[in-house]
Motif scaffolding. Structure first.
Motif, PDB file in Angstrom:
ATOM      1  N   GLY A 222       9.816  -1.514  -8.496  1.00 52.36           N
ATOM      2  CA  GLY A 222       9.547  -2.944  -8.476  1.00 52.36           C
ATOM      3  C   GLY A 222       8.573  -3.365  -9.557  1.00 52.36           C
ATOM      4  O   GLY A 222       8.255  -2.596 -10.482  1.00 52.36           O
ATOM      5  N   HIS A 223       8.051  -4.568  -9.433  1.00 46.42           N
ATOM      6  CA  HIS A 223       7.213  -5.195 -10.462  1.00 46.42           C
ATOM      7  C   HIS A 223       6.029  -4.318 -10.865  1.00 46.42           C
ATOM      8  O   HIS A 223       5.774  -4.107 -12.051  1.00 46.42           O
ATOM      9  CB  HIS A 223       6.713  -6.538  -9.941  1.00 46.42           C
ATOM     10  N   HIS A 224       5.276  -3.820  -9.895  1.00 47.97           N
ATOM     11  CA  HIS A 224       4.068  -3.043 -10.204  1.00 47.97           C
ATOM     12  C   HIS A 224       4.379  -1.598 -10.570  1.00 47.97           C
ATOM     13  O   HIS A 224       3.607  -0.956 -11.294  1.00 47.97           O
ATOM     14  CB  HIS A 224       3.103  -3.068  -9.011  1.00 47.97           C
ATOM     15  N   GLY A 225       5.473  -1.070 -10.060  1.00 48.25           N
ATOM     16  CA  GLY A 225       5.837   0.308 -10.359  1.00 48.25           C
ATOM     17  C   GLY A 225       4.933   1.323  -9.684  1.00 48.25           C
ATOM     18  O   GLY A 225       4.207   1.007  -8.731  1.00 48.25           O
ATOM     19  N   ASP A 226       4.951   2.550 -10.173  1.00 48.23           N
ATOM     20  CA  ASP A 226       4.122   3.618  -9.605  1.00 48.23           C
ATOM     21  C   ASP A 226       2.647   3.287  -9.774  1.00 48.23           C
ATOM     22  O   ASP A 226       2.237   2.723 -10.795  1.00 48.23           O
ATOM     23  CB  ASP A 226       4.400   4.949 -10.306  1.00 48.23           C
ATOM     24  N   THR A 227       1.851   3.655  -8.796  1.00 43.36           N
ATOM     25  CA  THR A 227       0.399   3.529  -8.897  1.00 43.36           C
ATOM     26  C   THR A 227      -0.142   4.870  -9.386  1.00 43.36           C
ATOM     27  O   THR A 227      -0.177   5.846  -8.624  1.00 43.36           O
ATOM     28  CB  THR A 227      -0.232   3.155  -7.548  1.00 43.36           C
ATOM     29  N   VAL A 228      -0.545   4.926 -10.637  1.00 41.44           N
ATOM     30  CA  VAL A 228      -0.899   6.198 -11.277  1.00 41.44           C
ATOM     31  C   VAL A 228      -2.003   6.913 -10.513  1.00 41.44           C
ATOM     32  O   VAL A 228      -1.965   8.141 -10.322  1.00 41.44           O
ATOM     33  CB  VAL A 228      -1.323   5.955 -12.737  1.00 41.44           C
ATOM     34  N   GLU A 229      -3.001   6.165 -10.072  1.00 43.34           N
ATOM     35  CA  GLU A 229      -4.128   6.787  -9.366  1.00 43.34           C
ATOM     36  C   GLU A 229      -3.673   7.475  -8.077  1.00 43.34           C
ATOM     37  O   GLU A 229      -4.184   8.534  -7.710  1.00 43.34           O
ATOM     38  CB  GLU A 229      -5.199   5.739  -9.041  1.00 43.34           C
ATOM     39  N   LEU A 230      -2.698   6.881  -7.396  1.00 42.56           N
ATOM     40  CA  LEU A 230      -2.204   7.494  -6.159  1.00 42.56           C
ATOM     41  C   LEU A 230      -1.291   8.683  -6.450  1.00 42.56           C
ATOM     42  O   LEU A 230      -1.282   9.667  -5.710  1.00 42.56           O
ATOM     43  CB  LEU A 230      -1.464   6.457  -5.318  1.00 42.56           C
ATOM     44  N   VAL A 231      -0.529   8.591  -7.534  1.00 38.56           N
ATOM     45  CA  VAL A 231       0.297   9.726  -7.943  1.00 38.56           C
ATOM     46  C   VAL A 231      -0.587  10.932  -8.234  1.00 38.56           C
ATOM     47  O   VAL A 231      -0.277  12.071  -7.848  1.00 38.56           O
ATOM     48  CB  VAL A 231       1.146   9.364  -9.175  1.00 38.56           C
ATOM     49  N   ASN A 232      -1.717  10.696  -8.893  1.00 38.45           N
ATOM     50  CA  ASN A 232      -2.596  11.794  -9.291  1.00 38.45           C
ATOM     51  C   ASN A 232      -3.471  12.310  -8.154  1.00 38.45           C
ATOM     52  O   ASN A 232      -3.722  13.531  -8.053  1.00 38.45           O
ATOM     53  CB  ASN A 232      -3.497  11.343 -10.442  1.00 38.45           C
ATOM     54  N   LEU A 233      -3.941  11.420  -7.285  1.00 36.54           N
ATOM     55  CA  LEU A 233      -4.929  11.804  -6.286  1.00 36.54           C
ATOM     56  C   LEU A 233      -4.376  11.959  -4.873  1.00 36.54           C
ATOM     57  O   LEU A 233      -4.790  12.855  -4.131  1.00 36.54           O
ATOM     58  CB  LEU A 233      -6.069  10.772  -6.258  1.00 36.54           C
ATOM     59  N   LEU A 234      -3.458  11.094  -4.491  1.00 36.15           N
ATOM     60  CA  LEU A 234      -2.979  11.089  -3.113  1.00 36.15           C
ATOM     61  C   LEU A 234      -1.712  11.909  -2.911  1.00 36.15           C
ATOM     62  O   LEU A 234      -1.592  12.654  -1.927  1.00 36.15           O
ATOM     63  CB  LEU A 234      -2.742   9.642  -2.666  1.00 36.15           C
ATOM     64  N   LEU A 235      -0.773  11.783  -3.824  1.00 33.21           N
ATOM     65  CA  LEU A 235       0.512  12.459  -3.667  1.00 33.21           C
ATOM     66  C   LEU A 235       0.389  13.971  -3.484  1.00 33.21           C
ATOM     67  O   LEU A 235       1.083  14.541  -2.622  1.00 33.21           O
ATOM     68  CB  LEU A 235       1.435  12.127  -4.838  1.00 33.21           C
ATOM     69  N   PRO A 236      -0.457  14.677  -4.243  1.00 35.26           N
ATOM     70  CA  PRO A 236      -0.568  16.125  -4.020  1.00 35.26           C
ATOM     71  C   PRO A 236      -0.974  16.488  -2.596  1.00 35.26           C
ATOM     72  O   PRO A 236      -0.520  17.511  -2.053  1.00 35.26           O
ATOM     73  CB  PRO A 236      -1.644  16.550  -5.036  1.00 35.26           C
ATOM     74  N   ILE A 237      -1.816  15.673  -1.983  1.00 36.06           N
ATOM     75  CA  ILE A 237      -2.232  15.932  -0.605  1.00 36.06           C
ATOM     76  C   ILE A 237      -1.063  15.722   0.357  1.00 36.06           C
ATOM     77  O   ILE A 237      -0.848  16.517   1.279  1.00 36.06           O
ATOM     78  CB  ILE A 237      -3.418  15.026  -0.227  1.00 36.06           C
ATOM     79  N   LEU A 238      -0.295  14.674   0.137  1.00 34.32           N
ATOM     80  CA  LEU A 238       0.858  14.413   1.004  1.00 34.32           C
ATOM     81  C   LEU A 238       1.872  15.549   0.914  1.00 34.32           C
ATOM     82  O   LEU A 238       2.467  15.945   1.928  1.00 34.32           O
ATOM     83  CB  LEU A 238       1.522  13.094   0.620  1.00 34.32           C
ATOM     84  N   ARG A 239       2.076  16.055  -0.282  1.00 36.78           N
ATOM     85  CA  ARG A 239       3.001  17.179  -0.447  1.00 36.78           C
ATOM     86  C   ARG A 239       2.477  18.447   0.213  1.00 36.78           C
ATOM     87  O   ARG A 239       3.226  19.177   0.876  1.00 36.78           O
ATOM     88  CB  ARG A 239       3.250  17.421  -1.937  1.00 36.78           C
ATOM     89  N   GLU A 240       1.201  18.695   0.048  1.00 36.14           N
ATOM     90  CA  GLU A 240       0.616  19.930   0.589  1.00 36.14           C
ATOM     91  C   GLU A 240       0.746  19.993   2.105  1.00 36.14           C
ATOM     92  O   GLU A 240       0.981  21.072   2.669  1.00 36.14           O
ATOM     93  CB  GLU A 240      -0.857  20.023   0.192  1.00 36.14           C
ATOM     94  N   TYR A 241       0.610  18.847   2.772  1.00 35.49           N
ATOM     95  CA  TYR A 241       0.606  18.848   4.236  1.00 35.49           C
ATOM     96  C   TYR A 241       1.893  18.271   4.824  1.00 35.49           C
ATOM     97  O   TYR A 241       1.924  17.869   5.987  1.00 35.49           O
ATOM     98  CB  TYR A 241      -0.629  18.102   4.746  1.00 35.49           C
ATOM     99  N   ASN A 242       2.961  18.303   4.046  1.00 32.20           N
ATOM    100  CA  ASN A 242       4.304  17.998   4.540  1.00 32.20           C
ATOM    101  C   ASN A 242       4.399  16.648   5.243  1.00 32.20           C
ATOM    102  O   ASN A 242       4.955  16.531   6.344  1.00 32.20           O
ATOM    103  CB  ASN A 242       4.779  19.109   5.481  1.00 32.20           C
ATOM    104  N   VAL A 243       3.860  15.629   4.604  1.00 34.39           N
ATOM    105  CA  VAL A 243       3.999  14.276   5.133  1.00 34.39           C
ATOM    106  C   VAL A 243       5.464  13.854   5.022  1.00 34.39           C
ATOM    107  O   VAL A 243       6.130  14.143   4.026  1.00 34.39           O
ATOM    108  CB  VAL A 243       3.085  13.305   4.363  1.00 34.39           C
ATOM    109  N   ASP A 244       5.959  13.186   6.042  1.00 31.78           N
ATOM    110  CA  ASP A 244       7.360  12.791   6.073  1.00 31.78           C
ATOM    111  C   ASP A 244       7.615  11.476   5.341  1.00 31.78           C
ATOM    112  O   ASP A 244       8.565  11.360   4.569  1.00 31.78           O
ATOM    113  CB  ASP A 244       7.827  12.661   7.531  1.00 31.78           C
ATOM    114  N   PHE A 245       6.765  10.470   5.621  1.00 31.73           N
ATOM    115  CA  PHE A 245       6.975   9.146   5.043  1.00 31.73           C
ATOM    116  C   PHE A 245       5.669   8.596   4.486  1.00 31.73           C
ATOM    117  O   PHE A 245       4.618   8.735   5.114  1.00 31.73           O
ATOM    118  CB  PHE A 245       7.498   8.157   6.097  1.00 31.73           C
TER     119      PHE A 245
END
Length: 332
Positions: A222-245
């Protein structure tokens, strides 16, 4: 009304309001699912974002359809992904915007359930303390908003994350808007605490389904696209702990995007009122399962075995459905 106990919740609200970022861990609330009715062990809820416009931009029409779907699904609660009041949040606890954009709009019987809300960037343009104040819970008992917190149900744990302070652009000068950063400074420490607390909570979680909610998108076309700060800081944590959504608003559209490196599904529900027609970034369909640039909302139905998501437009028509197994975490 099924949900969290009112008196303990008010006490926790006071603690959040007074202590702010000094709390060591995310406050956790236990949502008691109602027995019987149509649920049969299913956790049903709606997700809406970017809505508070006194009924304008089809907010009232979306609310009407939410009421209809909410009754059909016999929902437990509603999740708001932020930008609750436009354009500049609330000016104070007694700002009439609260009643005019919330209480007077979501009037259907099925929507008289707990609303769990996070803050968006537009909410930070007003007085944040107003939205977090226990006073609003007295005005409308459905309302609950906090910076970061956890809702524990019998089937899922939902982790709400305050994402606005992560975005550097809001702090850069010159900036045409002013933001209420009280309670989130010093910023580096605040962000570090949020990430640490989330990581600890996810590590402890034994839930069948792990859901993280924030205002800003991790992945979006969409308009804003990916949030770089969340891709770098938050996403690795979600992947590590098998977040579903991961569920968010911010982009005024409806989206379903699959993560390329994990089973995480990125779900955008930010179409509660004003939508941005035709405002989409070029993409090659890789990972993008669904995109819609009009108004609408989303539902989730969770059992121990599977999750069903559905996106609806302003007329209540189902635009997209998807089902996942909790055992295989794969498409059905």
């Amino acid at each position: 009304m099924a949900g969290i106990c009112i008196k303990p919740m008010v006490l926790c609200l006071v603690l959040v309001f007074v202590l702010g970022h000094a709390i060591a861990e995310f406050p956790k609330f236990h949502h008691r699912m109602k027995g019987g009715n149509n649920n049969n062990g299913t956790l049903n809820f709606l997700v809406i974002g970017d809505w508070g416009r006194r009924g304008e931009y089809n907010q009232s029409q979306v609310a009407n359809q939410m009421g209809r779907v909410g009754e059909e699904l016999d929902i437990e609660f509603v999740i708001s992904t932020g930008d609750n009041f436009y354009d500049n949040g609330l000016s104070g606890e007694k700002d009439p915007e609260f009643v005019e954009s919330f209480t007077n709009i979501y009037t259907a019987t099925s929507l008289q359930k707990q609303w769990y809300s996070v803050l968006g960037n537009h909410d930070y343009r007003g007085k944040v303390a107003a939205q977090l104040s226990p006073y609003l819970h007295q005005v409308d008992s459905r309302w609950f908003c906090s910076r970061s917190f956890i809702v524990n149900t019998e089937i899922a744990e939902i982790f709400f994350v305050d994402t606005t302070p992560f975005v550097r652009d809001y702090f850069r000068a010159p900036n045409e808007h002013s933001y209420d950063w009280r309670g989130v400074t010093p910023l580096r420490r605040y962000i570090s605490n949020v990430l640490t607390d989330l990581q600890l909570a996810l590590k402890k979680s034994k839930a069948k389904w792990k859901i993280v909610v924030g205002h800003h998108a991790i992945k979006s076309v969409g308009h804003h696209g990916d949030t770089v700060e969340l891709v770098n800081l938050l996403l690795p944590i979600l992947r590590e702990y098998n977040v579903d959504f991961y569920m968010n608003g911010h982009d005024h559209c409806l989206e379903h995007i699959r993560d390329k490196k994990s089973t995480i599904q990125f779900l955008t529900s930010g179409a509660g009122s004003k939508a941005w027609r035709g405002d989409v970034k070029p993409f090659n369909n890789e990972g993008v399962r669904f995109f819609y640039d009009g108004q609408g909302f989303m539902s989730l139905q969770l059992t121990e075995e599977e999750a069903k998501i559905a996106f609806y437009d302003v007329f209540g028509q189902v635009l997209h459905k998807w089902t996942s197994s909790s055992q295989l975490h794969s498409d059905m």
